[in-house]
Design a protein around this motif. Structure first.
Motif, PDB file in Angstrom:
ATOM      1  N   GLY A 295       0.850  -1.201   0.000  1.00  0.00           N
ATOM      2  CA  GLY A 295       0.000   0.000   0.000  1.00  0.00           C
ATOM      3  C   GLY A 295       0.875   1.236   0.000  1.00  0.00           C
ATOM      4  N   PHE A 296       2.110   1.088  -0.398  1.00  0.00           N
ATOM      5  CA  PHE A 296       3.042   2.233  -0.382  1.00  0.00           C
ATOM      6  C   PHE A 296       4.059   1.995  -1.497  1.00  0.00           C
ATOM      7  CE2 PHE A 296       6.396  -0.403   1.347  1.00  0.00           C
ATOM      8  CZ  PHE A 296       5.683  -1.378   2.055  1.00  0.00           C
ATOM      9  N   GLU A 297       4.884   2.985  -1.787  1.00  0.00           N
ATOM     10  CA  GLU A 297       5.920   2.857  -2.823  1.00  0.00           C
ATOM     11  C   GLU A 297       7.060   2.005  -2.238  1.00  0.00           C
ATOM     12  OE1 GLU A 297       5.502   3.601  -5.845  1.00  0.00           O
ATOM     13  OE2 GLU A 297       7.513   2.855  -6.400  1.00  0.00           O
ATOM     14  N   PRO A 298       7.239   0.758  -2.688  1.00  0.00           N
ATOM     15  CA  PRO A 298       8.281  -0.069  -2.056  1.00  0.00           C
ATOM     16  C   PRO A 298       9.681   0.404  -2.437  1.00  0.00           C
ATOM     17  CG  PRO A 298       7.306  -1.211  -3.925  1.00  0.00           C
ATOM     18  CD  PRO A 298       6.547   0.069  -3.778  1.00  0.00           C
ATOM     19  N   LEU A 299      10.609   0.175  -1.537  1.00  0.00           N
ATOM     20  CA  LEU A 299      12.018   0.494  -1.811  1.00  0.00           C
ATOM     21  C   LEU A 299      12.681  -0.710  -2.458  1.00  0.00           C
ATOM     22  CD1 LEU A 299      12.950   2.142   1.635  1.00  0.00           C
ATOM     23  CD2 LEU A 299      12.182   3.276  -0.469  1.00  0.00           C
ATOM     24  N   ASP A 300      13.794  -0.493  -3.151  1.00  0.00           N
ATOM     25  CA  ASP A 300      14.536  -1.668  -3.654  1.00  0.00           C
ATOM     26  C   ASP A 300      15.539  -2.085  -2.576  1.00  0.00           C
ATOM     27  OD1 ASP A 300      16.978  -0.130  -5.917  1.00  0.00           O
ATOM     28  OD2 ASP A 300      16.869  -0.222  -3.756  1.00  0.00           O
ATOM     29  N   HIS A 301      16.231  -3.190  -2.791  1.00  0.00           N
ATOM     30  CA  HIS A 301      17.038  -3.755  -1.695  1.00  0.00           C
ATOM     31  C   HIS A 301      18.183  -2.823  -1.317  1.00  0.00           C
ATOM     32  CE1 HIS A 301      19.627  -5.201  -5.004  1.00  0.00           C
ATOM     33  NE2 HIS A 301      20.550  -5.458  -4.104  1.00  0.00           N
ATOM     34  N   VAL A 302      18.695  -2.058  -2.285  1.00  0.00           N
ATOM     35  CA  VAL A 302      19.797  -1.126  -1.952  1.00  0.00           C
ATOM     36  C   VAL A 302      19.284  -0.011  -1.044  1.00  0.00           C
ATOM     37  CG1 VAL A 302      21.450   0.508  -2.932  1.00  0.00           C
ATOM     38  CG2 VAL A 302      21.035  -1.687  -4.083  1.00  0.00           C
ATOM     39  N   GLU A 303      18.089   0.526  -1.373  1.00  0.00           N
ATOM     40  CA  GLU A 303      17.524   1.591  -0.526  1.00  0.00           C
ATOM     41  C   GLU A 303      17.239   1.071   0.881  1.00  0.00           C
ATOM     42  OE1 GLU A 303      14.401   2.065  -3.316  1.00  0.00           O
ATOM     43  OE2 GLU A 303      15.086   4.063  -4.007  1.00  0.00           O
ATOM     44  N   LEU A 304      16.720  -0.165   0.963  1.00  0.00           N
ATOM     45  CA  LEU A 304      16.426  -0.743   2.295  1.00  0.00           C
ATOM     46  C   LEU A 304      17.719  -0.903   3.091  1.00  0.00           C
ATOM     47  CD1 LEU A 304      13.811  -3.433   1.243  1.00  0.00           C
ATOM     48  CD2 LEU A 304      13.395  -1.591   2.907  1.00  0.00           C
ATOM     49  N   ILE A 305      18.763  -1.356   2.384  1.00  0.00           N
ATOM     50  CA  ILE A 305      20.068  -1.559   3.039  1.00  0.00           C
ATOM     51  C   ILE A 305      20.618  -0.229   3.534  1.00  0.00           C
ATOM     52  CG2 ILE A 305      22.489  -1.979   2.396  1.00  0.00           C
ATOM     53  CD1 ILE A 305      21.469  -4.493   0.890  1.00  0.00           C
ATOM     54  N   GLU A 306      20.548   0.774   2.666  1.00  0.00           N
ATOM     55  CA  GLU A 306      21.095   2.092   3.058  1.00  0.00           C
ATOM     56  C   GLU A 306      20.310   2.663   4.235  1.00  0.00           C
ATOM     57  OE1 GLU A 306      22.986   3.112  -1.289  1.00  0.00           O
ATOM     58  OE2 GLU A 306      21.006   3.937  -0.757  1.00  0.00           O
ATOM     59  N   LYS A 307      18.997   2.517   4.204  1.00  0.00           N
ATOM     60  CA  LYS A 307      18.132   3.084   5.258  1.00  0.00           C
ATOM     61  C   LYS A 307      18.450   2.449   6.625  1.00  0.00           C
ATOM     62  CE  LYS A 307      13.132   3.855   6.024  1.00  0.00           C
ATOM     63  NZ  LYS A 307      13.155   5.337   6.028  1.00  0.00           N
ATOM     64  N   ASN A 308      18.816   1.156   6.573  1.00  0.00           N
ATOM     65  CA  ASN A 308      19.051   0.421   7.839  1.00  0.00           C
ATOM     66  C   ASN A 308      20.526   0.157   8.121  1.00  0.00           C
ATOM     67  OD1 ASN A 308      16.166  -0.472   8.737  1.00  0.00           O
ATOM     68  ND2 ASN A 308      16.230  -0.840   6.517  1.00  0.00           N
ATOM     69  N   ASP A 309      21.406   0.727   7.228  1.00  0.00           N
ATOM     70  CA  ASP A 309      22.858   0.536   7.413  1.00  0.00           C
ATOM     71  C   ASP A 309      23.199  -0.965   7.523  1.00  0.00           C
ATOM     72  OD1 ASP A 309      25.497   1.604   9.707  1.00  0.00           O
ATOM     73  OD2 ASP A 309      25.474   1.214   7.537  1.00  0.00           O
ATOM     74  N   TRP A 310      22.650  -1.729   6.612  1.00  0.00           N
ATOM     75  CA  TRP A 310      22.835  -3.190   6.659  1.00  0.00           C
ATOM     76  C   TRP A 310      23.971  -3.687   5.777  1.00  0.00           C
ATOM     77  CZ3 TRP A 310      16.901  -4.290   6.095  1.00  0.00           C
ATOM     78  CH2 TRP A 310      16.322  -4.366   7.376  1.00  0.00           C
ATOM     79  N   ALA A 311      24.627  -2.742   5.089  1.00  0.00           N
ATOM     80  CA  ALA A 311      25.764  -3.193   4.259  1.00  0.00           C
ATOM     81  C   ALA A 311      26.587  -1.985   3.868  1.00  0.00           C
ATOM     82  CB  ALA A 311      25.254  -3.899   2.985  1.00  0.00           C
ATOM     83  N   ASP A 312      27.811  -2.258   3.417  1.00  0.00           N
ATOM     84  CA  ASP A 312      28.626  -1.226   2.775  1.00  0.00           C
ATOM     85  C   ASP A 312      28.759  -1.652   1.316  1.00  0.00           C
ATOM     86  OD1 ASP A 312      31.239   0.895   3.391  1.00  0.00           O
ATOM     87  OD2 ASP A 312      30.987  -0.162   1.499  1.00  0.00           O
TER      88      ASP A 312
END
Ligand SMILES: Nc1ncnc2c1ncn2[C@@H]1O[C@H](COS(=O)(=O)NC(=O)[C@@H](N)CO)[C@@H](O)[C@H]1O
Length: 419
Positions: A131-148
């Protein structure tokens, strides 16, 4: 590899396999070379017999006859070694061509030059409606600092990554989870090196056709495998396995390395296509029986599907075309997982039946219940490969606030409802 007798007895089927797999191989040249090799072997045998006959007469011969006999024996010997050199060269040329002979493809495989001819045979699970504009996996990673994904490139170049924090933990736990699941299905967990000798790549089928895809350590003449399949295919090389020890079932875990030389410009964003990744591999050595192989093919596929169902990732099963399945495959089913940001399914698993094509190359044989020694059949399938699997996992389970709600199977593993 196909046996030369099989090729001679099934010339039409092999010519068709060459055509539908778009292979460059002149079967006439193979059969001519085989004829020449056989003729040379007969000639050399005859010369050897002649020389033995002569030396047999030598001891009772009259003195004046000995010289003549000695000359004849020497002549026959010289001729034989001349022919042996020629035989060696022709045998080498024949073996090199036999390595290019394609396996006969499954009669139900779609005929076509590449993946465009692949057919969807089954779709499981529904792509999520956000019900919202989904993020792609890179955006999700950047938002949560889950990878470099950026500073690491100055250290290791393109197509490299560091997972961080809970995503780093998730990958490691996920691999252990997959290993245990496949082990629970009766497969022996085994961790294998990516480092292997060139013979292992010829045996598995990566060589000679895909050397440019493979990292080389030239000083040691070692190479880095892109899949545990390489080591597992050669682990029993040269052995005769007793029938009661079949099927040999491995859940192989290893780092995987791929140059992706042919993929310039493809999947350059994020984690889909990287130079180093980890994978749990399902591997089977079974008796040389088409029905047994077909049963194992279905089991391997079902096991991979059970993992995707537990991860609650929508997917589809593909019947791979003759041109896309590769030289050694009899049959290949890929599984493609739904990637919301791409709006399409992307390959995350590949399940293959090879009959005895690999076993002939790797010389894996077994003694049947009838006492006869035969080449075995081999099969392999992805259980789980990371980081590629993280792409559909993160994207399908994201929430509006950019978090990721874990599928039930992982909540206990990660001690929380959310990643
Ligand atoms: N460059 C890559 N980066 C990330 N994942 C990859 C890469 N290449 C392959 N994979 C993953 O590894 C899986 C298996 O790779 S495969 O070449 O298709 N098949 C094999 O290696 C077989 N041994 C079955 O696992 C792919 O489906 C994909 O999930």
């Amino acid at each position: 590899m196909l046996g030369i007798d099989f090729i001679k007895g099934n010339r039409e089927a092999v010519e068709r396999a060459i055509e539908v797999k778009c292979v460059k191989l002149d079967l006439g040249e193979v059969l001519n070379l085989d004829g020449e090799v056989r003729a040379l072997k007969t000639e050399i045998e005859k010369l050897r017999a002649e020389r033995n006959a002569i030396s047999g007469r030598f001891k009772d011969a009259a003195p004046e006859e000995k010289a003549e006999l000695g000359r004849k024996a020497k002549e026959a010997g010289a001729r034989a070694s001349e022919l042996e050199a020629d035989l060696g060269a022709k045998q080498e040329a024949l073996n090199a061509l036999l390595l290019l002979a394609p396996n006969i493809p499954y009669e139900g495989a779609p005929i076509g030059p590449d993946e465009s001819a692949n057919v969807v045979v089954r779709t499981e699970g529904k792509p999520p409606k956000f019900g919202f504009e989904p993020l792609d996996h890179v955006e999700l990673i950047e938002k949560n600092d889950w990878a470099d994904l950026s500073r690491i490139t100055q250290v290791s170049g393109s197509r490299t990554y560091c997972l961080k924090g809970r995503l780093a933990l998730l990958e490691t736990k996920l691999m252990g989870w997959a290993l245990e699941k496949i082990a629970g299905a009766g497969f022996t967990p085994i961790t294998v090196p990516a480092i292997a000798r060139p013979e292992a790549f010829f045996n598995q089928g990566q060589f000679p056709g895909h050397m440019e895809e493979t990292y080389h350590l030239p000083e040691d003449d070692l190479w880095l495998a892109g899949t545990a399949e390489v080591a597992l295919t050669s682990l029993h090389s040269g052995e005769i396995i007793e029938a009661d020890k079949l099927p040999v079932l491995y859940a192989g875990y290893s780092p995987c390395f791929r140059r992706e030389a042919g993929s310039a410009g493809k999947d350059v964003r994020g984690l889909l296509r990287v130079h180093q990744f980890v994978k749990v591999e399902q591997y089977v050595i079974c008796e040389a029986d088409a029905a047994t192989s077909a049963e194992w093919h279905s089991k391997l596929l079902a096991l991979a599907e059970s993992l995707l169902q537990a991860l609650e990732i929508p997917y589809q099963v593909i019947e791979t075309s003759t041109g896309d399945m590769g030289l050694g495959k009899y049959r290949m089913n890929d599984i493609e997982s739904w990637v919301p940001s791409l709006g399409k399914y992307r390959e995350t698993h590949s399940c293959s039946t090879l009959h005895d094509w690999q076993a002939r190359r790797a010389n894996i044989r077994y003694r049947g219940a009838d006492g006869k020694v035969r080449f075995a059949h081999t099969l392999n399938n992805t259980a789980l490969a990371s980081p590629r699997i993280l792409v559909p996992l993160l994207e399908n389970h994201q929430t509006e606030d950019g978090r990721v709600k874990l599928p039930k199977a992982l909540q206990e593993l990660m001690g929380d409802e959310f990643l």
